[in-house]
Design a protein around this motif. Structure first.
Motif, PDB file in Angstrom:
ATOM      1  N   UNK A 217      -2.558  -3.881   8.727  1.00 42.15           N
ATOM      2  CA  UNK A 217      -2.810  -3.613  10.154  1.00 42.15           C
ATOM      3  C   UNK A 217      -1.558  -3.875  10.983  1.00 42.15           C
ATOM      4  N   UNK A 218      -0.851  -4.964  10.676  1.00 40.38           N
ATOM      5  CA  UNK A 218       0.369  -5.299  11.424  1.00 40.38           C
ATOM      6  C   UNK A 218       1.441  -4.223  11.283  1.00 40.38           C
ATOM      7  N   UNK A 219       1.498  -3.608  10.109  1.00 42.26           N
ATOM      8  CA  UNK A 219       2.474  -2.540   9.901  1.00 42.26           C
ATOM      9  C   UNK A 219       2.325  -1.455  10.953  1.00 42.26           C
ATOM     10  N   UNK A 220       1.079  -1.204  11.340  1.00 41.70           N
ATOM     11  CA  UNK A 220       0.800  -0.181  12.350  1.00 41.70           C
ATOM     12  C   UNK A 220       0.946  -0.746  13.763  1.00 41.70           C
ATOM     13  N   UNK A 221       0.282  -1.876  14.006  1.00 39.90           N
ATOM     14  CA  UNK A 221       0.229  -2.374  15.388  1.00 39.90           C
ATOM     15  C   UNK A 221       1.566  -2.973  15.831  1.00 39.90           C
ATOM     16  N   UNK A 222       2.234  -3.720  14.955  1.00 39.18           N
ATOM     17  CA  UNK A 222       3.488  -4.370  15.336  1.00 39.18           C
ATOM     18  C   UNK A 222       4.713  -3.621  14.800  1.00 39.18           C
ATOM     19  N   UNK A 223       4.556  -2.982  13.644  1.00 35.62           N
ATOM     20  CA  UNK A 223       5.686  -2.259  13.052  1.00 35.62           C
ATOM     21  C   UNK A 223       5.790  -0.824  13.537  1.00 35.62           C
ATOM     22  N   UNK A 224       4.742  -0.339  14.220  1.00 37.98           N
ATOM     23  CA  UNK A 224       4.715   1.043  14.733  1.00 37.98           C
ATOM     24  C   UNK A 224       4.860   2.076  13.609  1.00 37.98           C
ATOM     25  N   UNK A 225       4.362   1.738  12.421  1.00 38.20           N
ATOM     26  CA  UNK A 225       4.422   2.698  11.318  1.00 38.20           C
ATOM     27  C   UNK A 225       3.295   3.728  11.473  1.00 38.20           C
ATOM     28  N   UNK A 226       3.535   4.923  10.936  1.00 42.28           N
ATOM     29  CA  UNK A 226       2.525   5.986  10.968  1.00 42.28           C
ATOM     30  C   UNK A 226       1.628   5.922   9.736  1.00 42.28           C
ATOM     31  N   UNK A 227       2.125   5.258   8.716  1.00 41.49           N
ATOM     32  CA  UNK A 227       1.365   5.107   7.482  1.00 41.49           C
ATOM     33  C   UNK A 227       1.814   3.818   6.817  1.00 41.49           C
ATOM     34  N   UNK A 228       0.926   3.228   6.021  1.00 42.99           N
ATOM     35  CA  UNK A 228       1.283   2.001   5.304  1.00 42.99           C
ATOM     36  C   UNK A 228       1.046   2.197   3.815  1.00 42.99           C
ATOM     37  N   UNK A 229       1.991   1.687   3.044  1.00 43.24           N
ATOM     38  CA  UNK A 229       1.942   1.866   1.596  1.00 43.24           C
ATOM     39  C   UNK A 229       1.809   0.502   0.935  1.00 43.24           C
ATOM     40  N   UNK A 230       0.948   0.435  -0.074  1.00 40.09           N
ATOM     41  CA  UNK A 230       0.774  -0.832  -0.795  1.00 40.09           C
ATOM     42  C   UNK A 230       0.417  -0.536  -2.235  1.00 40.09           C
ATOM     43  N   UNK A 231       0.694  -1.499  -3.097  1.00 35.46           N
ATOM     44  CA  UNK A 231       0.438  -1.297  -4.517  1.00 35.46           C
ATOM     45  C   UNK A 231      -0.460  -2.385  -5.074  1.00 35.46           C
ATOM     46  N   UNK A 232       0.092  -3.594  -5.206  1.00 29.24           N
ATOM     47  CA  UNK A 232      -0.607  -4.609  -5.998  1.00 29.24           C
ATOM     48  C   UNK A 232      -1.941  -5.028  -5.391  1.00 29.24           C
ATOM     49  N   UNK A 233      -2.066  -5.035  -4.054  1.00 30.75           N
ATOM     50  CA  UNK A 233      -3.353  -5.498  -3.502  1.00 30.75           C
ATOM     51  C   UNK A 233      -4.492  -4.573  -3.903  1.00 30.75           C
ATOM     52  N   UNK A 234      -4.144  -3.304  -4.208  1.00 23.51           N
ATOM     53  CA  UNK A 234      -5.188  -2.378  -4.670  1.00 23.51           C
ATOM     54  C   UNK A 234      -5.310  -2.379  -6.199  1.00 23.51           C
ATOM     55  N   UNK A 235      -4.187  -2.441  -6.879  1.00 29.83           N
ATOM     56  CA  UNK A 235      -4.201  -2.304  -8.340  1.00 29.83           C
ATOM     57  C   UNK A 235      -5.055  -3.362  -9.033  1.00 29.83           C
ATOM     58  N   UNK A 236      -4.955  -4.586  -8.550  1.00 32.86           N
ATOM     59  CA  UNK A 236      -5.624  -5.660  -9.283  1.00 32.86           C
ATOM     60  C   UNK A 236      -6.989  -5.999  -8.696  1.00 32.86           C
ATOM     61  N   UNK A 237      -7.490  -5.041  -7.867  1.00 34.89           N
ATOM     62  CA  UNK A 237      -8.881  -5.128  -7.440  1.00 34.89           C
ATOM     63  C   UNK A 237      -9.176  -6.148  -6.350  1.00 34.89           C
ATOM     64  N   UNK A 238      -8.123  -6.699  -5.715  1.00 32.07           N
ATOM     65  CA  UNK A 238      -8.389  -7.658  -4.642  1.00 32.07           C
ATOM     66  C   UNK A 238      -9.118  -6.990  -3.485  1.00 32.07           C
ATOM     67  N   UNK A 239      -8.634  -5.793  -3.129  1.00 33.14           N
ATOM     68  CA  UNK A 239      -9.234  -5.030  -2.040  1.00 33.14           C
ATOM     69  C   UNK A 239      -9.364  -3.582  -2.477  1.00 33.14           C
ATOM     70  N   UNK A 240     -10.384  -2.907  -1.958  1.00 34.59           N
ATOM     71  CA  UNK A 240     -10.434  -1.457  -2.143  1.00 34.59           C
ATOM     72  C   UNK A 240      -9.759  -0.809  -0.934  1.00 34.59           C
ATOM     73  N   UNK A 241      -9.415   0.461  -1.092  1.00 38.53           N
ATOM     74  CA  UNK A 241      -8.844   1.198   0.032  1.00 38.53           C
ATOM     75  C   UNK A 241      -9.874   1.253   1.158  1.00 38.53           C
ATOM     76  N   UNK A 242     -11.144   1.394   0.796  1.00 39.61           N
ATOM     77  CA  UNK A 242     -12.212   1.437   1.799  1.00 39.61           C
ATOM     78  C   UNK A 242     -12.275   0.159   2.623  1.00 39.61           C
ATOM     79  N   UNK A 243     -12.114  -0.985   1.958  1.00 32.78           N
ATOM     80  CA  UNK A 243     -12.114  -2.263   2.684  1.00 32.78           C
ATOM     81  C   UNK A 243     -10.923  -2.345   3.637  1.00 32.78           C
ATOM     82  N   UNK A 244      -9.793  -1.844   3.158  1.00 28.47           N
ATOM     83  CA  UNK A 244      -8.593  -1.851   4.002  1.00 28.47           C
ATOM     84  C   UNK A 244      -8.824  -1.016   5.258  1.00 28.47           C
ATOM     85  N   UNK A 245      -9.483   0.124   5.087  1.00 23.88           N
ATOM     86  CA  UNK A 245      -9.732   0.990   6.243  1.00 23.88           C
ATOM     87  C   UNK A 245     -10.733   0.363   7.216  1.00 23.88           C
TER      88      UNK A 245
END
Lengths: 257, 215
Positions: A217-245
């Motif tokens: 969320x900070x990447x968008x709100x504070x970093x002004x990014x248009x999209x955010x990319x992540x790997x490990x938080x999704x790969x190892x099942x900590x969070x789903x993409x749906x939860x992130x959204x």
């Protein structure tokens, strides 16, 4: 209401397997790329990025095969990066079903390649990947330089100026990775992200350092990014993409649910 | 056997649209072709496009496929995607002004610089890239089972301004509402990429496979 901020899971692929390193070493196996791509598509990923992290010539064929399989069943934008050095590499990946290619090291050694690629294939499919590291000391105005070869080689080139130059050459999007944060799970380098996003007209994807949903969320709100990319938080099942959204939506960020 | 032809005029990558159509086509055959006769033998035609408009129109003229597009636009279901939509218009601002096919009256214009979101005041990036909402303006068979306001994947810097407001089938907010879909008799033209728009996009393609061309 309007354009949604994108969440892009990134799959680092080595010899046909998804792996995730911590600051480009200590590689952990995360599974089969086609299976993982399918799972993220089901979870509502907005795009997928594949990075060929070995990029030796014999492995290139493996990557093409992965992209072909994914493109046959996952109907969201696919970006492939790693080892894209000439027009033939781009054509091979687009023909396999990629929608965009990420150009990194080759752009640094031959900036004209980005121009040639954008003219040949259109800016919409040319993503310039920038690996940046802070070079200013404490107390100095912040400054970042770009590094090549997975963050090992400094180039002396200012990251913000480089982003502007790449856009002038036809880059349709910037994938910005903080080498200081990559793999640390400490969050994006928000100052770097904000500086590059403010400096260019094209969308900027923030990358490197995501350890929890707040970071996204900070990447968008504070970093002004248009999209955010992540790997490990999704790969190892900590969070789903749906939860992130769901989390981002709860912070007032517009996402595709 | 029913068939869909995707027009191949040398502009970009048709792999994605072919794969997505095959995914929903059932028994309908999907072909990618630059052969006039083969395209004209198909029941339905897809006119895709990426890249710059000048190259697109030049290639169409060089191959004579401009006349094929004109003919299919007159007599069978035609789905235009992205640059395929803009090529239908009279002209585009792109490449210092480009004459297009003149099938649907209107022109393509660039998103203005310093574009801002009217609500938040946030600066909007160009190209317009990502998932945005598509507001359907009226009932159309191509919208079957697609909730109004569904998000589709866009990537473009120019957009259509049709001369006749009746040709606008949907709008999308980016700075202001722009015409993201045009529908004119048997022609349905989308600025977004249905082949990259997951469920909503596949549903639209499936609707096209079954569309008889009646609005």
């Amino acid at each position: 209401m309007g354009l949604a901020k994108r969440i892009i899971p990134c799959l680092d692929v080595d010899a046909g397997r998804v792996v995730k390193g911590v600051q480009f070493v200590d590689i952990r196996d995360a599974g089969d790329p086609v299976e993982i791509a399918r799972r993220y598509d089901e979870q509502g990923a907005d795009e997928l990025t594949f990075l060929d992290i070995t990029a030796s010539s014999d492995q290139r064929a493996t990557m093409v095969h992965v992209v072909e399989q994914v493109a046959g069943e996952v109907f969201i934008p696919l970006t492939v990066g790693g080892g894209i050095r000439e027009v033939a590499d781009i054509r091979r990946m687009l023909n396999a079903g990629a929608d965009k290619v990420g150009i990194n090291t080759a752009a640094v050694f031959n900036p004209e390649f980005v121009k040639e690629a954008a003219e040949r294939f259109g800016s919409q499919c040319i993503v310039v990947a920038i690996d940046a590291k802070q070079v200013s000391g404490s107390g100095e105005p912040k400054r970042w330089e770009i590094f090549t070869h997975g963050g090992r080689k400094p180039t002396g080139i200012d990251a913000v100026e480089w982003a502007q130059r790449m856009v002038a050459y036809g880059a349709g999007e910037i994938l910005l990775t903080s080498m200081d944060r990559d793999g640390t799970r400490d969050g994006f380098d928000l100052e770097l992200t904000r500086a590059v996003s403010a400096a260019v007209d094209v969308p900027v994807i923030a990358s490197g350092g995501v350890g929890n949903l707040e970071h996204l969320a900070e990447g968008v709100t504070l970093g002004c990014a248009d999209a955010v990319l992540a790997a490990s938080i999704f790969h190892f099942g900590e969070y789903t993409v749906g939860e992130a959204k769901q989390y981002m939506a709860a912070q007032g960020i517009e996402v595709r649910l | 056997m029913a068939s869909i032809a995707i027009i191949d005029y040398g502009m970009g990558n048709l792999h994605s649209i072919a794969k997505a159509l095959e995914h929903v086509a059932g028994k309908t055959r999907v072909i990618v072709s630059s052969e006039h006769a083969e395209i004209l033998a198909a029941d339905r035609v897809v006119f895709p496009g990426v890249g710059a408009i000048r190259d697109c129109i030049d290639e169409l003229k060089k191959t004579g496929l401009d006349d094929v597009v004109r003919q299919v636009a007159a007599d069978r279901p035609l789905l235009c995607v992205c640059l395929g939509l803009q090529a239908l218009l009279d002209e585009s601002e792109e490449n210092q002004g480009t004459h297009c096919l003149g099938i649907v009256p209107g022109k393509a214009v660039h998103f203005r610089k310093e574009l801002k979101d009217p609500d938040s005041g946030a600066r909007l990036k160009i190209p317009h890239m990502g998932w945005n909402q598509v507001q359907q303006l009226h009932v159309h068979p191509m919208w079957r089972d697609i909730p109004n306001g569904s998000r589709f994947y866009f990537v473009h810097s120019y957009y259509a301004v049709p001369a006749n407001a009746d040709d606008i089938a949907a709008t999308t907010p980016y700075g202001a509402d722009f015409a993201s879909v045009l529908a004119h008799d048997n022609v349905f033209a989308a600025q977004f990429h249905p082949e990259k728009s997951q469920h909503a996009g596949l549903q639209l393609l499936e609707n096209f496979v079954g569309w008889n061309g009646e609005p």
